[in-house]
Design a protein around this motif. Sequence first.
Motif, PDB file in Angstrom:
ATOM      1  N   ASP A  83      23.301  -0.488  69.375  1.00 57.47           N
ATOM      2  CA  ASP A  83      22.518  -0.744  68.160  1.00 57.47           C
ATOM      3  C   ASP A  83      22.980  -2.051  67.520  1.00 57.47           C
ATOM      4  O   ASP A  83      23.064  -2.187  66.300  1.00 57.47           O
ATOM      5  N   PHE A  84      23.261  -3.022  68.384  1.00 54.40           N
ATOM      6  CA  PHE A  84      23.771  -4.325  67.943  1.00 54.40           C
ATOM      7  C   PHE A  84      22.737  -5.063  67.105  1.00 54.40           C
ATOM      8  O   PHE A  84      21.568  -5.139  67.458  1.00 54.40           O
ATOM      9  N   HIS A  85      23.208  -5.628  65.978  1.00 51.55           N
ATOM     10  CA  HIS A  85      22.366  -6.472  65.128  1.00 51.55           C
ATOM     11  C   HIS A  85      22.963  -7.865  64.931  1.00 51.55           C
ATOM     12  O   HIS A  85      22.226  -8.844  64.877  1.00 51.55           O
ATOM     13  N   SER A  86      24.289  -7.931  64.785  1.00 57.59           N
ATOM     14  CA  SER A  86      24.918  -9.194  64.424  1.00 57.59           C
ATOM     15  C   SER A  86      26.358  -9.241  64.913  1.00 57.59           C
ATOM     16  O   SER A  86      27.048  -8.215  64.918  1.00 57.59           O
ATOM     17  N   PRO A  87      26.835 -10.433  65.309  1.00 53.58           N
ATOM     18  CA  PRO A  87      28.246 -10.555  65.691  1.00 53.58           C
ATOM     19  C   PRO A  87      29.189 -10.187  64.550  1.00 53.58           C
ATOM     20  O   PRO A  87      30.347  -9.845  64.783  1.00 53.58           O
ATOM     21  N   GLU A  88      28.696 -10.257  63.307  1.00 51.82           N
ATOM     22  CA  GLU A  88      29.530  -9.931  62.152  1.00 51.82           C
ATOM     23  C   GLU A  88      29.857  -8.437  62.095  1.00 51.82           C
ATOM     24  O   GLU A  88      30.858  -8.046  61.498  1.00 51.82           O
ATOM     25  N   GLN A  89      29.004  -7.621  62.703  1.00 51.83           N
ATOM     26  CA  GLN A  89      29.251  -6.180  62.737  1.00 51.83           C
ATOM     27  C   GLN A  89      30.151  -5.862  63.930  1.00 51.83           C
ATOM     28  O   GLN A  89      29.681  -5.432  64.983  1.00 51.83           O
ATOM     29  N   ARG A  90      31.417  -6.056  63.760  1.00 50.45           N
ATOM     30  CA  ARG A  90      32.359  -5.928  64.874  1.00 50.45           C
ATOM     31  C   ARG A  90      32.430  -4.502  65.401  1.00 50.45           C
ATOM     32  O   ARG A  90      32.845  -4.273  66.541  1.00 50.45           O
ATOM     33  N   TRP A  91      32.023  -3.537  64.592  1.00 51.69           N
ATOM     34  CA  TRP A  91      32.053  -2.140  65.036  1.00 51.69           C
ATOM     35  C   TRP A  91      30.839  -1.791  65.903  1.00 51.69           C
ATOM     36  O   TRP A  91      30.774  -0.710  66.472  1.00 51.69           O
ATOM     37  N   LEU A  92      29.857  -2.695  65.992  1.00 47.81           N
ATOM     38  CA  LEU A  92      28.697  -2.506  66.866  1.00 47.81           C
ATOM     39  C   LEU A  92      28.679  -3.644  67.881  1.00 47.81           C
ATOM     40  O   LEU A  92      27.739  -4.430  67.948  1.00 47.81           O
ATOM     41  N   LYS A  93      29.710  -3.711  68.659  1.00 50.21           N
ATOM     42  CA  LYS A  93      29.964  -4.875  69.499  1.00 50.21           C
ATOM     43  C   LYS A  93      29.275  -4.782  70.851  1.00 50.21           C
ATOM     44  O   LYS A  93      29.267  -3.731  71.484  1.00 50.21           O
ATOM     45  N   LEU A  94      28.685  -5.889  71.292  1.00 49.67           N
ATOM     46  CA  LEU A  94      28.144  -5.966  72.639  1.00 49.67           C
ATOM     47  C   LEU A  94      29.281  -5.988  73.654  1.00 49.67           C
ATOM     48  O   LEU A  94      30.343  -6.547  73.390  1.00 49.67           O
ATOM     49  N   GLY A  95      29.035  -5.379  74.799  1.00 52.46           N
ATOM     50  CA  GLY A  95      30.018  -5.445  75.876  1.00 52.46           C
ATOM     51  C   GLY A  95      31.012  -4.313  75.903  1.00 52.46           C
ATOM     52  O   GLY A  95      31.777  -4.188  76.867  1.00 52.46           O
ATOM     53  N   ARG A  96      31.030  -3.476  74.866  1.00 54.98           N
ATOM     54  CA  ARG A  96      31.889  -2.292  74.927  1.00 54.98           C
ATOM     55  C   ARG A  96      31.330  -1.336  75.979  1.00 54.98           C
ATOM     56  O   ARG A  96      30.120  -1.170  76.090  1.00 54.98           O
ATOM     57  N   THR A  97      32.184  -0.698  76.721  1.00 53.30           N
ATOM     58  CA  THR A  97      31.725   0.273  77.712  1.00 53.30           C
ATOM     59  C   THR A  97      31.277   1.540  76.985  1.00 53.30           C
ATOM     60  O   THR A  97      32.064   2.183  76.298  1.00 53.30           O
ATOM     61  N   LEU A  98      29.999   1.853  77.112  1.00 53.78           N
ATOM     62  CA  LEU A  98      29.415   3.017  76.461  1.00 53.78           C
ATOM     63  C   LEU A  98      29.246   4.105  77.513  1.00 53.78           C
ATOM     64  O   LEU A  98      28.371   4.019  78.371  1.00 53.78           O
ATOM     65  N   LYS A  99      30.088   5.110  77.456  1.00 57.22           N
ATOM     66  CA  LYS A  99      30.119   6.107  78.511  1.00 57.22           C
ATOM     67  C   LYS A  99      29.408   7.392  78.109  1.00 57.22           C
ATOM     68  O   LYS A  99      29.451   7.808  76.959  1.00 57.22           O
ATOM     69  N   LEU A 100      28.781   8.010  79.092  1.00 57.66           N
ATOM     70  CA  LEU A 100      28.215   9.341  78.932  1.00 57.66           C
ATOM     71  C   LEU A 100      29.180  10.374  79.515  1.00 57.66           C
ATOM     72  O   LEU A 100      29.831  10.101  80.528  1.00 57.66           O
ATOM     73  N   PRO A 101      29.274  11.541  78.909  1.00 61.16           N
ATOM     74  CA  PRO A 101      30.029  12.623  79.560  1.00 61.16           C
ATOM     75  C   PRO A 101      29.431  12.896  80.937  1.00 61.16           C
ATOM     76  O   PRO A 101      28.212  12.814  81.130  1.00 61.16           O
ATOM     77  N   GLU A 102      30.282  13.212  81.889  1.00 65.56           N
ATOM     78  CA  GLU A 102      29.843  13.351  83.280  1.00 65.56           C
ATOM     79  C   GLU A 102      28.778  14.414  83.470  1.00 65.56           C
ATOM     80  O   GLU A 102      27.956  14.320  84.390  1.00 65.56           O
ATOM     81  N   ALA A 103      28.759  15.415  82.611  1.00 71.19           N
ATOM     82  CA  ALA A 103      27.796  16.506  82.776  1.00 71.19           C
ATOM     83  C   ALA A 103      26.370  16.114  82.378  1.00 71.19           C
ATOM     84  O   ALA A 103      25.421  16.837  82.678  1.00 71.19           O
ATOM     85  N   ILE A 104      26.217  14.958  81.722  1.00 66.17           N
ATOM     86  CA  ILE A 104      24.900  14.549  81.218  1.00 66.17           C
ATOM     87  C   ILE A 104      24.249  13.581  82.200  1.00 66.17           C
ATOM     88  O   ILE A 104      24.820  12.543  82.550  1.00 66.17           O
ATOM     89  N   ALA A 105      23.039  13.904  82.634  1.00 58.85           N
ATOM     90  CA  ALA A 105      22.294  12.998  83.523  1.00 58.85           C
ATOM     91  C   ALA A 105      21.866  11.770  82.728  1.00 58.85           C
ATOM     92  O   ALA A 105      21.309  11.899  81.634  1.00 58.85           O
ATOM     93  N   PRO A 106      22.117  10.575  83.244  1.00 61.74           N
ATOM     94  CA  PRO A 106      21.798   9.352  82.498  1.00 61.74           C
ATOM     95  C   PRO A 106      20.311   9.042  82.490  1.00 61.74           C
ATOM     96  O   PRO A 106      19.592   9.349  83.438  1.00 61.74           O
ATOM     97  N   VAL A 107      19.871   8.414  81.420  1.00 67.25           N
ATOM     98  CA  VAL A 107      18.453   8.080  81.297  1.00 67.25           C
ATOM     99  C   VAL A 107      18.006   7.134  82.401  1.00 67.25           C
ATOM    100  O   VAL A 107      16.851   7.144  82.828  1.00 67.25           O
ATOM    101  N   TRP A 108      18.949   6.310  82.906  1.00 69.89           N
ATOM    102  CA  TRP A 108      18.560   5.368  83.966  1.00 69.89           C
ATOM    103  C   TRP A 108      18.345   6.056  85.314  1.00 69.89           C
ATOM    104  O   TRP A 108      17.930   5.422  86.268  1.00 69.89           O
ATOM    105  N   SER A 109      18.588   7.371  85.364  1.00 70.25           N
ATOM    106  CA  SER A 109      18.229   8.110  86.572  1.00 70.25           C
ATOM    107  C   SER A 109      16.765   8.545  86.549  1.00 70.25           C
ATOM    108  O   SER A 109      16.251   9.054  87.542  1.00 70.25           O
ATOM    109  N   HIS A 110      16.104   8.359  85.421  1.00 68.77           N
ATOM    110  CA  HIS A 110      14.683   8.702  85.317  1.00 68.77           C
ATOM    111  C   HIS A 110      13.892   7.833  86.300  1.00 68.77           C
ATOM    112  O   HIS A 110      14.155   6.624  86.413  1.00 68.77           O
TER     113      HIS A 110
END
Length: 288
Positions: A251-278
């Motif tokens: 939900d990145f908007h601005s580099p100033e929002q360091r808590w919404l940083k691009l490039g952080r690894t956003l992981k899903l729990p293994e039990a959840i099928a990822p949307v990119w498997s659609h």
Amino acid sequence: MMPGTPNIDLHTHSTASDGHLTPAQLVHTASDAGVGVLSLTDHDTMDGIEAAQVAANEKALTLIPGVEISVTWSKRTLHIVGLGVDPAEPALANGLEQLQEIRRERAQQIGKKLENLGVANAHTRTEQAANGGQITRTHFARLLIEDNKCQTMQQCFKRYLRPGKPGYAGAEWAGLHTAIEWIQAAGGVAVLAHPLAYGMTAAWRSRMLKAFTEAGGDALEVHCGNSKPADVQLSAKAASEFNLLGSVGSDFHSPEQRWLKLGRTLKLPEAIAPVWSHPRLQSYIKPT
């Protein structure tokens, strides 16, 4: 995230709505931060997709065309992300134009209210700041900070821009069924964005998820923004309960929002099928 899958971020914003970076700058920044698959999901517009795609081609980054649609459900505003949508599909394009007109009308109303509260030329200045992009409450919040009415974005919303506050103006957005129909007619996948951000009780959240699922929704944003581990687990449990795929996005908007940083690894729990498997999204993901 599947082994060999590049870093994925499926919820970001540019100057086409309320982001600080142009679509091209967003893509370059994301690529430099290690993102391999990116979706640009501006509010109620896909005007930035073409420029983002040009930049993505330059960077060898996979861009999934997206949009974040404003929805009214049970007198509440929800956000539904459409992933892998065709911007030229008539139902979606016409629907987004309707929402953009609603945004223009709401911006005028908010501007008048803030002007009555002493913010000079609020609508005109915000329109200039948006520079042709969709005007959101975030633009007005930035104006309030500029005029020293507030110190932080949180203060702006708490004092002026939330429902019941003096600068707030409501809107009747797209219906839940309608928004999902637009997304799926355009070849996309419908994702309920940031499910814990709507200020709902657990009971209301369950009603929302039930309504979303019954309307044909496909996925739930399980890891979004600065989600804490407990939040991820709670959303994952909801995705499992309602048989929804899981999505991830900064939900990145601005580099100033360091808590919404691009490039952080956003992981899903293994039990959840990822949307990119659609099936509608598999063509975008290129394992390395």
